[in-house]
Design a protein around this motif. Structure first.
Motif, mmCIF file in Angstrom:
data_model
loop_
_atom_site.group_PDB
_atom_site.id
_atom_site.type_symbol
_atom_site.label_atom_id
_atom_site.label_comp_id
_atom_site.label_asym_id
_atom_site.label_seq_id
_atom_site.Cartn_x
_atom_site.Cartn_y
_atom_site.Cartn_z
ATOM 1 N N LEU A 155 0.823 -1.209 0.000
ATOM 2 C CA LEU A 155 0.000 0.000 0.000
ATOM 3 C C LEU A 155 0.858 1.261 0.000
ATOM 4 C CD1 LEU A 155 -2.838 -1.112 2.428
ATOM 5 C CD2 LEU A 155 -3.019 -0.731 -0.045
ATOM 6 N N ILE A 156 1.940 1.254 0.762
ATOM 7 C CA ILE A 156 2.863 2.390 0.754
ATOM 8 C C ILE A 156 3.487 2.544 -0.629
ATOM 9 C CG2 ILE A 156 5.087 3.232 1.645
ATOM 10 C CD1 ILE A 156 4.223 2.051 4.395
ATOM 11 N N LEU A 157 3.893 1.433 -1.232
ATOM 12 C CA LEU A 157 4.483 1.479 -2.574
ATOM 13 C C LEU A 157 3.486 1.956 -3.621
ATOM 14 C CD1 LEU A 157 6.573 -1.786 -2.386
ATOM 15 C CD2 LEU A 157 7.490 0.544 -2.576
ATOM 16 N N LEU A 158 2.228 1.556 -3.506
ATOM 17 C CA LEU A 158 1.203 2.050 -4.422
ATOM 18 C C LEU A 158 1.009 3.560 -4.273
ATOM 19 C CD1 LEU A 158 -1.431 -0.823 -4.247
ATOM 20 C CD2 LEU A 158 -0.096 -0.140 -6.262
ATOM 21 N N PHE A 159 1.041 4.034 -3.043
ATOM 22 C CA PHE A 159 0.952 5.477 -2.776
ATOM 23 C C PHE A 159 2.113 6.204 -3.449
ATOM 24 C CE2 PHE A 159 2.041 9.235 -0.312
ATOM 25 C CZ PHE A 159 0.829 9.867 -0.184
ATOM 26 N N LEU A 196 8.838 3.834 -11.338
ATOM 27 C CA LEU A 196 9.212 2.550 -11.946
ATOM 28 C C LEU A 196 9.804 1.595 -10.924
ATOM 29 C CD1 LEU A 196 10.749 3.866 -15.291
ATOM 30 C CD2 LEU A 196 8.521 2.758 -14.968
ATOM 31 N N LEU A 197 10.599 2.139 -10.016
ATOM 32 C CA LEU A 197 11.174 1.313 -8.952
ATOM 33 C C LEU A 197 10.077 0.772 -8.040
ATOM 34 C CD1 LEU A 197 13.885 0.254 -7.926
ATOM 35 C CD2 LEU A 197 14.114 2.337 -6.569
ATOM 36 N N ALA A 198 9.034 1.559 -7.817
ATOM 37 C CA ALA A 198 7.905 1.097 -7.004
ATOM 38 C C ALA A 198 7.214 -0.087 -7.675
ATOM 39 C CB ALA A 198 6.912 2.237 -6.767
ATOM 40 N N ILE A 199 7.086 -0.035 -8.999
ATOM 41 C CA ILE A 199 6.493 -1.169 -9.727
ATOM 42 C C ILE A 199 7.354 -2.417 -9.532
ATOM 43 C CG2 ILE A 199 5.943 -2.082 -12.017
ATOM 44 C CD1 ILE A 199 5.244 0.857 -12.809
ATOM 45 N N ALA A 200 8.662 -2.263 -9.717
ATOM 46 C CA ALA A 200 9.578 -3.399 -9.530
ATOM 47 C C ALA A 200 9.517 -3.917 -8.097
ATOM 48 C CB ALA A 200 11.006 -2.989 -9.881
ATOM 49 N N ALA A 201 9.394 -3.005 -7.144
ATOM 50 C CA ALA A 201 9.340 -3.403 -5.733
ATOM 51 C C ALA A 201 8.079 -4.212 -5.436
ATOM 52 C CB ALA A 201 9.397 -2.157 -4.851
ATOM 53 N N ILE A 202 6.954 -3.776 -5.974
ATOM 54 C CA ILE A 202 5.703 -4.510 -5.764
ATOM 55 C C ILE A 202 5.812 -5.910 -6.361
ATOM 56 C CG2 ILE A 202 3.250 -4.593 -6.384
ATOM 57 C CD1 ILE A 202 3.334 -1.447 -6.213
ATOM 58 N N ILE A 203 6.354 -5.989 -7.562
ATOM 59 C CA ILE A 203 6.524 -7.298 -8.211
ATOM 60 C C ILE A 203 7.426 -8.199 -7.377
ATOM 61 C CG2 ILE A 203 7.547 -8.462 -10.218
ATOM 62 C CD1 ILE A 203 6.528 -5.993 -11.877
ATOM 63 N N HIS A 204 8.528 -7.662 -6.894
ATOM 64 C CA HIS A 204 9.457 -8.471 -6.095
ATOM 65 C C HIS A 204 8.853 -8.895 -4.760
ATOM 66 C CE1 HIS A 204 13.468 -8.848 -8.030
ATOM 67 N NE2 HIS A 204 12.863 -8.046 -8.882
#
Length: 131
Positions: free
Chosen positions: A12-16, A68-76
């Motif tokens: 949720l933090i990463l989505l924000f 973009l890093l947030a997208i990668a972080a969510i995936i990981h």
């Protein structure tokens, strides 16, 4: 599905962060002239007045990288239960917000600087949770 429920706070933090920074970066790219024009006036009379296009470009690139890093972080987080990219995302978000805060304080836009506080709290909470 276990990784989703285990890491829901982090996600949720990463989505924000993703929504905040990607939208801001894309907006700067899409309306470059409008953003730089407004900011030239905003920073007129300050030590940063001659550097507005450079500053906007740097901030735009960092915001898009953060998104973009947030997208990668969510995936990981979801695929591997690995939080390293998530920590890096939150740290980069904090650094970016500190850069924005510096600019707002130099421009003596104290209300604008205060607005960044909420974003910083969310991002630093992410750093705290992930470190």
């Amino acid at each position: 599905m276990d990784n989703l429920t285990t890491n829901i706070t982090e996600i949720l933090i990463l989505l924000f962060i993703l929504i905040t920074f990607m939208q801001s970066g894309i907006d700067k790219a899409a309306d470059w002239k409008g953003n730089t024009g407004w900011l030239k006036e905003h920073f007129s009379g300050t030590i940063l007045s001659g550097m507005v296009p450079l500053m906007v470009g740097i901030i735009m690139i960092i915001e898009i990288i953060t998104g973009l890093l947030a997208i990668a972080a969510i995936i990981h987080l979801l695929a591997y239960d690995d939080s390293l990219f998530a920590l890096y995302t939150c740290i980069l978000a904090c650094v970016t917000l500190l850069m924005l805060l510096f600019g707002q304080r130099i421009a003596k836009d104290y209300a604008g600087a205060f607005t960044l506080t909420g974003y910083f709290i969310v991002s630093i909470l992410g750093v705290y949770i992930l470190s």
